[in-house]
Design an enzyme around this catalytic site. Structure first.
Site, PDB file in Angstrom:
ATOM      1  N   HIS A   1     -10.364  -6.254  -2.199  1.00 51.27           N
ATOM      2  CA  HIS A   1     -11.435  -6.041  -1.210  1.00 51.27           C
ATOM      3  C   HIS A   1     -12.510  -5.235  -1.941  1.00 51.27           C
ATOM      4  O   HIS A   1     -12.403  -4.016  -2.065  1.00 51.27           O
ATOM      5  CB  HIS A   1     -10.919  -5.220  -0.020  1.00 51.27           C
ATOM      6  CG  HIS A   1      -9.848  -5.905   0.768  1.00 51.27           C
ATOM      7  ND1 HIS A   1     -10.092  -7.029   1.540  1.00 51.27           N
ATOM      8  CD2 HIS A   1      -8.527  -5.637   0.916  1.00 51.27           C
ATOM      9  CE1 HIS A   1      -8.962  -7.412   2.127  1.00 51.27           C
ATOM     10  NE2 HIS A   1      -8.002  -6.586   1.770  1.00 51.27           N
TER      11      HIS A   1
ATOM     12  N   GLU B   1       0.802  -1.237   0.000  1.00 55.07           N
ATOM     13  CA  GLU B   1       0.000   0.000   0.000  1.00 55.07           C
ATOM     14  C   GLU B   1       0.833   1.285   0.000  1.00 55.07           C
ATOM     15  O   GLU B   1       0.533   2.224   0.732  1.00 55.07           O
ATOM     16  CB  GLU B   1      -0.966  -0.009   1.188  1.00 55.07           C
ATOM     17  CG  GLU B   1      -1.880  -1.225   1.200  1.00 55.07           C
ATOM     18  CD  GLU B   1      -2.842  -1.253   2.381  1.00 55.07           C
ATOM     19  OE1 GLU B   1      -2.733  -0.389   3.278  1.00 55.07           O
ATOM     20  OE2 GLU B   1      -3.719  -2.132   2.394  1.00 55.07           O
TER      21      GLU B   1
ATOM     22  N   GLU C   1      -6.096 -10.621  -1.407  1.00 58.24           N
ATOM     23  CA  GLU C   1      -6.860 -10.454  -0.156  1.00 58.24           C
ATOM     24  C   GLU C   1      -8.359 -10.397  -0.440  1.00 58.24           C
ATOM     25  O   GLU C   1      -9.089  -9.602   0.139  1.00 58.24           O
ATOM     26  CB  GLU C   1      -6.434  -9.163   0.568  1.00 58.24           C
ATOM     27  CG  GLU C   1      -4.954  -9.063   0.841  1.00 58.24           C
ATOM     28  CD  GLU C   1      -4.544  -7.854   1.672  1.00 58.24           C
ATOM     29  OE1 GLU C   1      -5.420  -7.184   2.258  1.00 58.24           O
ATOM     30  OE2 GLU C   1      -3.333  -7.576   1.734  1.00 58.24           O
TER      31      GLU C   1
ATOM     32  N   ASN D   1       2.201  -5.088  -3.121  1.00 59.82           N
ATOM     33  CA  ASN D   1       0.786  -5.406  -2.872  1.00 59.82           C
ATOM     34  C   ASN D   1       0.004  -4.118  -2.610  1.00 59.82           C
ATOM     35  O   ASN D   1       0.481  -3.237  -1.889  1.00 59.82           O
ATOM     36  CB  ASN D   1       0.728  -6.311  -1.623  1.00 59.82           C
ATOM     37  CG  ASN D   1      -0.596  -6.988  -1.405  1.00 59.82           C
ATOM     38  OD1 ASN D   1      -1.118  -7.639  -2.318  1.00 59.82           O
ATOM     39  ND2 ASN D   1      -1.168  -6.851  -0.214  1.00 59.82           N
TER      40      ASN D   1
ATOM     41  N   ASP E   1     -12.228 -10.299  -0.732  1.00 64.24           N
ATOM     42  CA  ASP E   1     -13.530 -10.483  -0.080  1.00 64.24           C
ATOM     43  C   ASP E   1     -14.526  -9.606  -0.814  1.00 64.24           C
ATOM     44  O   ASP E   1     -14.151  -8.662  -1.506  1.00 64.24           O
ATOM     45  CB  ASP E   1     -13.506 -10.219   1.441  1.00 64.24           C
ATOM     46  CG  ASP E   1     -12.733  -8.989   1.871  1.00 64.24           C
ATOM     47  OD1 ASP E   1     -12.753  -7.981   1.133  1.00 64.24           O
ATOM     48  OD2 ASP E   1     -12.120  -9.009   2.954  1.00 64.24           O
TER      49      ASP E   1
END
Ligand code: XIL
Length: 359
Positions: free
Chosen positions: A246, A168, A276, A210, A278
């Site tokens: 996400h 990030e 990651e 990432n 979801d």
């Protein structure tokens, strides 16, 4: 477990599906999760992922590795493990100069005992930084930054397949780099430095950058692309880019946009992965059944993009049961994952399974 695997393998073979990687027949998915079978009674995702040539992973907290219900589903379906928190800087070095690897080691040991590979996460991140780091003068920050990366990567050398080296680092609006303590005191080259130190400390691990909200084509993903392209051009040892994923079911980037972004990263010679994933559904209109079906479709198409991209090495979900997700605390109560709170399969599970079998 072993018996079930043998049974599934036998079923696949008898259906003529063993060698040619075609999908076995599956029962019609239930329409609501309350009618659904237990995650212990359905086809292991990791078998389908293996046939697709992809890793299938999940983040875990070490505390749940003592919960047999949790680990039953975990070990049945996943072959790639990421520490949700335990391998970040703060939990490792809460006290300056004292590294505590116990919780991360427990996750690695669990993974190794269950035939899983490990993805280390994350060496450099502006969150989960120990409190004592914040006030250090630049020269001291440089020293502890280097020794943190080196000692953690050396500790896990030979046991992790890959590291999220820098997490990030690009600003939310894509205007440039995020204004972190590392950038302020070490300069923009802290990113290149982190990759070089990590490569030295663990020459075998794949090294990833990432980030989130850079999954499809956007100003932010353009900036991420520029960053990793320039790292490559400078000979910095970076192997790939993680797309966190996400997403909300209603507001996610289009398939075409994600595919285009993956393929431009791949064209740099980089690997990509979904790191990651979801899928939030609380803001979708409609009843629960409808929202779960929409969620299934999102999982199916996005996982399918990784399956279709030869340089996408795997998909990691940020948890697997709605009983344990960071989303509830971060964005409000939701049902973002593949299994419900009782470890029953949700439609989303079938969406992932379909994608892995290219259905
Ligand atoms: C989150 C974890 O899920 C939480 O348990 C922890 O407290 C904070 O971090 N992007 C990342 C992850 O890269 O490390 C974050 O994980 C979620 C967002």
């Amino acid at each position: 477990m072993r018996d079930t695997l043998l049974l599934v393998a036998a079923l696949m073979a008898s259906a003529g599906c063993g060698g040619d990687k075609k999908a076995p027949a599956v029962p019609t998915p239930p329409t609501t999760s309350t009618e659904a079978p237990s995650g212990m009674d359905v086809e292991p995702l990791r078998m389908a992922a293996q046939a697709a040539g992809k890793l299938i992973g999940t983040a875990v907290p070490s505390s749940l590795l003592r919960d047999g219900r949790y680990t039953g589903v975990l070990s049945r379906h996943f072959n790639y493990l990421t520490a949700e928190y335990e391998m970040k800087w703060d939990p490792i070095e809460r006290t300056r100069g004292v590294n505590d690897f116990a919780a991360g080691d427990a996750i690695v040991a669990y993974g190794q005992a269950n035939g899983m590979q490990i993805k280390g996460h994350a060496l450099v991140w502006h969150n989960a930084v120990p409190g004592w780091v914040g006030g250090l003068p630049a020269a001291e920050l440089r020293t502890v930054f280097e020794s943190h990366i080196r000692s953690v990567a050396e500790h896990y050398r030979g046991r992790v397949r890959a590291w999220d080296v820098v997490n990030e680092a690009v600003a939310d609006d894509g205007s440039g780099l995020r204004d972190t303590v590392f950038r302020q005191k070490l300069g923009d080259q802290y990113i290149a430095d982190a990759f070089r130190i990590a490569r030295q400390a663990d020459p075998q691990a794949l090294l990833f950058y990432n980030d989130y909200n850079g999954e499809g084509l956007s100003q932010k993903s353009n900036r991420i692309f520029d960053l990793v392209q320039s790292l490559r051009a400078q000979g910095v040892p970076i192997d790939g880019v993680g797309l966190q994923m996400h997403v909300t079911a209603g507001g996610r980037p289009s398939d075409a946009s994600i595919a285009a972004n993956m393929s431009r990263l791949a064209s740099l010679g980089l690997l990509v992965n979904i790191s990651e994933m979801d899928v939030r559904i609380r803001d979708l209109p409609g009843d629960l059944t409808t929202r779960l079906e929409t969620q299934k479709a999102v999982y199916r198409s996005i996982v399918g993009l990784c399956v279709a991209e030869p340089r996408c090495d795997g998909i990691t979900f940020w948890g697997f049961t709605d009983a344990h997700s960071w989303i509830d605390a971060q964005y409000g109560a939701d049902d973002p994952l593949l299994f419900d709170e009782q470890y029953r399969v949700k439609p989303a599970y079938y969406g992932v399974l379909d994608a892995l079998w290219r259905r």
